[in-house]
Design an enzyme around this catalytic site. Structure first.
Site, PDB file in Angstrom:
ATOM      1  CB  SER A  90      -0.919  -0.002   1.224  1.00 50.22           C
ATOM      2  OG  SER A  90      -0.143  -0.243   2.388  1.00 50.22           O
ATOM      3  CD  GLU A 125       5.661   0.125  -1.323  1.00 46.30           C
ATOM      4  OE1 GLU A 125       4.713  -0.690  -1.188  1.00 46.30           O
ATOM      5  OE2 GLU A 125       6.311   0.547  -0.344  1.00 46.30           O
ATOM      6  CD  GLU A 151       9.307  -8.048  -1.355  1.00 45.79           C
ATOM      7  OE1 GLU A 151       9.520  -9.244  -1.050  1.00 45.79           O
ATOM      8  OE2 GLU A 151       8.225  -7.466  -1.137  1.00 45.79           O
ATOM      9  CG  HIS A 153       5.356  -3.246   1.135  1.00 43.79           C
ATOM     10  ND1 HIS A 153       4.710  -2.039   1.266  1.00 43.79           N
ATOM     11  CD2 HIS A 153       4.897  -4.036   2.126  1.00 43.79           C
ATOM     12  CE1 HIS A 153       3.891  -2.096   2.296  1.00 43.79           C
ATOM     13  NE2 HIS A 153       3.981  -3.293   2.840  1.00 43.79           N
ATOM     14  CG  HIS A 209      35.390 -19.417  -0.134  1.00 43.46           C
ATOM     15  ND1 HIS A 209      34.691 -19.998  -1.166  1.00 43.46           N
ATOM     16  CD2 HIS A 209      34.630 -19.572   0.970  1.00 43.46           C
ATOM     17  CE1 HIS A 209      33.552 -20.480  -0.694  1.00 43.46           C
ATOM     18  NE2 HIS A 209      33.499 -20.247   0.595  1.00 43.46           N
ATOM     19  N   GLY A 259      28.341 -14.220  -3.196  1.00 45.07           N
ATOM     20  CA  GLY A 259      28.111 -15.642  -2.927  1.00 45.07           C
ATOM     21  C   GLY A 259      26.726 -15.911  -2.387  1.00 45.07           C
TER      22      GLY A 259
END
Ligand SMILES: Cc1ncc(Cn2c(C)c(CCOP(=O)(O)OP(=O)(O)O)sc2=O)c(N)n1
Ligand SMILES: [Ca+2]
Length: 527
Positions: free
Chosen positions: A26, A28, A47, A70, A281, A400
């Site tokens: 709402s 947006e 998202e 949102h 890593h 990653g």
């Protein structure tokens, strides 16, 4: 008198940003009211998918991308994807709807509490305008901040009642603004680097994603051929900075402190361009540099330069700096490196080995195909067997964070309709943002998803062996039918157990001009 909403859309138009990647709530809706005819809204069902599609689009197009999420919940869902976008220097303008300005401090339902804190530290700038009239200025500043080197995501939270307010007439001055940052090496720096290269007897180049992002792969080839030096792709590089079948190319650099020093121990000069030093890593004790080696680091990112543990760093934009080096270094008189040995054909076994999948895919794919990788235990084999010969032919999650490849593949295919995009993804990774399949089907984005089904988190099994962990109850992901999931999202789906079946499925998918998912059973822990 323009509204804030109209002024904002004009700013987006003047920056050639007429696609909005989003998932609305709402807060947006006032921004989307009377949605302009010349704009496209690309809906993602979650998202992480929205931001991943925008990330792929921005990286493959080189353009800034507008994301509309949102409030806090939408921003929160996108944070994993934002970590990838931050690390890949993706120019995303992430906007989120805020509650009505008059009651934000009361924290009503759907408030984005302390909104500007939420996305930090994964944005270059995070802001909630103090008045509605500030919104157009904030969006303009966000675009130019995201697009200045090192590029990266920014965040603007906008209370939903701002959009209908009157904009300041003088905000029109924003429409014609151009902000350009193209920093080369100054003469002294260039002289110093050129001298070090001249003195080097056995230089090596380590190239990273910012070379590909700045369209400088062909300059990298000329530089390597002039220096007659071997070239490695930086550890876990999220893009391919150099043609991987070129005689100078030696592969993906390993990612342990000590292993990297050992791998480069024969060289007296290590020239790192467009990558951090380094994206380690697994932890290994050891020296950051081989004894008697000098490291020169050219990066567009001041943070990469400042945080490197060794070597001298210069901050400049990648393509201008490489052109200067190409122009000023002397041609070396040493021999050109030899080609790497071609990988051997792996025996056809049932189920197929990843190597067989990649050889078959490489044969079936068009020359300028784009590959998006999230098959985490087979990255090395992919670099050995697929062709990353042209600019922009390989993408991977820069932080990653799994859940990148499926949405990014959709965004990349939208940006590059002239090239076939293949997403090659593990059966574990496929579950992190699989909703991207729906967007591919709905918008008919003809990306081909190849799911490597080995029934396990293969890369974690490998890491467990490195850390001597033994077995844990969270390794295996059996009994998932990706063809049924794909069909549920409206996508055509195939299975392939043999090379000829994979070839046929790829050909059918490509002839259809529609997106497709191909589930390939491959050799893994459960076999
Ligand atoms: C968002 C997120 N969650 C979890 C992980 C941890 N992780 C996980 C869960 C991996 C296994 C991926 O399995 P796969 O089936 O996709 O591919 P392989 O079998 O080829 O490893 S690799 C890895 O780093 C991650 N990187 N990102
Ligand atoms: Ca797997």
């Amino acid at each position: 008198m323009k509204t804030v909403q109209q002024a904002t859309y004009d700013i987006l138009r003047s920056n050639n940003m007429n696609i909005i990647f989003g998932n609305p709530g709402s807060n947006e809706l006032p921004f989307l009211k009377n949605f302009p005819e010349d704009f496209t809204y690309v809906l993602g069902l979650q998202e992480a998918v929205v931001l991943g599609i925008a990330d792929g689009y921005a990286q493959a197009s080189g353009k800034p991308a507008l994301v509309n999420l949102h409030s806090a919940a939408g921003t929160g869902n996108a944070m994993g994807a934002l970590a990838n976008a931050w690390n890949s220097h993706s120019p995303l303008i992430v906007t989120a709807g805020q509650q009505h300005r008059a009651m934000v401090s009361v924290e009503p339902y759907l408030t984005n509490i302390d909104a500007t804190q939420l996305p930090r530290p994964l944005v270059k700038w995070s802001y909630e305008p103090s008045t509605a009239q500030e919104v157009p200025y904030s969006i303009s500043r966000a675009i130019h901040t995201a697009m200045s080197e090192a590029k990266g995501p920014v965040y603007v939270s906008v209370p939903y009642n701002d959009w209908a307010q009157n904009a300041e007439a003088q905000s029109n001055s924003l429409l014609s603004r151009k902000v350009t940052s193209r920093r080369a090496l100054d003469a002294t720096s260039l002289q110093s680097i050129t001298n070090d290269i001249r003195m080097a007897k056995n230089p090596v180049m380590i190239l990273g994603s910012d070379v590909d992002a700045d369209d400088a792969n062909d300059i990298a080839v000329q530089l390597a051929e002039k220096l007659k030096c071997p070239v490695w792709a930086a550890p876990s590089t999220p893009r391919s900075p150099f043609p991987n079948k070129h005689r100078c190319f030696k592969g993906l650099l390993t990612s342990g402190i000590n292993s990297i020093s050992e791998q480069l121990s024969a060289h007296d000069l290590i020239l790192v361009i467009g990558a951090p030093v380094f994206r380690y890593h697994q932890y290994e004790a050891g020296e950051y540099l081989p004894a008697d080696a000098k490291l020169i680091h050219i990066t567009c990112d001041i943070s990469e330069a400042a945080r490197a543990p060794a070597g001298d760093a210069w901050v400049a934009d990648i393509k201008p700096a490489m052109l200067q080096l190409l122009d000023s270094v002397d041609e070396k008189t040493t021999e050109m490196p030899d080609y790497r040995k071609s990988p051997v054909q792996v025996n056809l076994t049932s189920p197929m080995r990843p190597e067989t999948v990649f050889d078959t895919l490489n044969w079936a794919a068009p020359d300028n195909a784009i590959f998006v990788n999230e098959s985490t235990s087979t990255t090395a084999e992919m670099w050995e067997r697929l062709n990353f010969e042209s600019q922009g032919s390989y993408y991977y999650a820069a932080a990653g964070g799994l859940g990148f490849a499926m949405p990014a593949g959709v965004g990349i295919q939208m940006a590059r309709p002239d090239r076939q995009v293949f997403v090659v993804i593990g059966d574990g990774s496929s579950n992190y943002s699989i909703q991207a399949l729906w967007t591919a089907a709905q918008y008919n984005v003809p990306v081909i998803f190849i799911v490597m089904k080995n029934g396990t988190y293969g890369a974690l099994r490998w890491f467990a062996s490195v850390l001597d962990i033994g077995d844990i109850p969270a390794f295996d992901v059996p009994s998932i039918d990706f063809t049924k999931i794909a069909e549920g999202y409206g996508l055509q789906a195939f299975t392939a157990g043999k090379p000829e079946e994979l070839e046929r499925a790829i050909a059918s998918a490509r002839q259809s001009g529609k997106p497709a998912l191909i589930e390939v059973e491959t050799w893994g822990a459960l076999h």
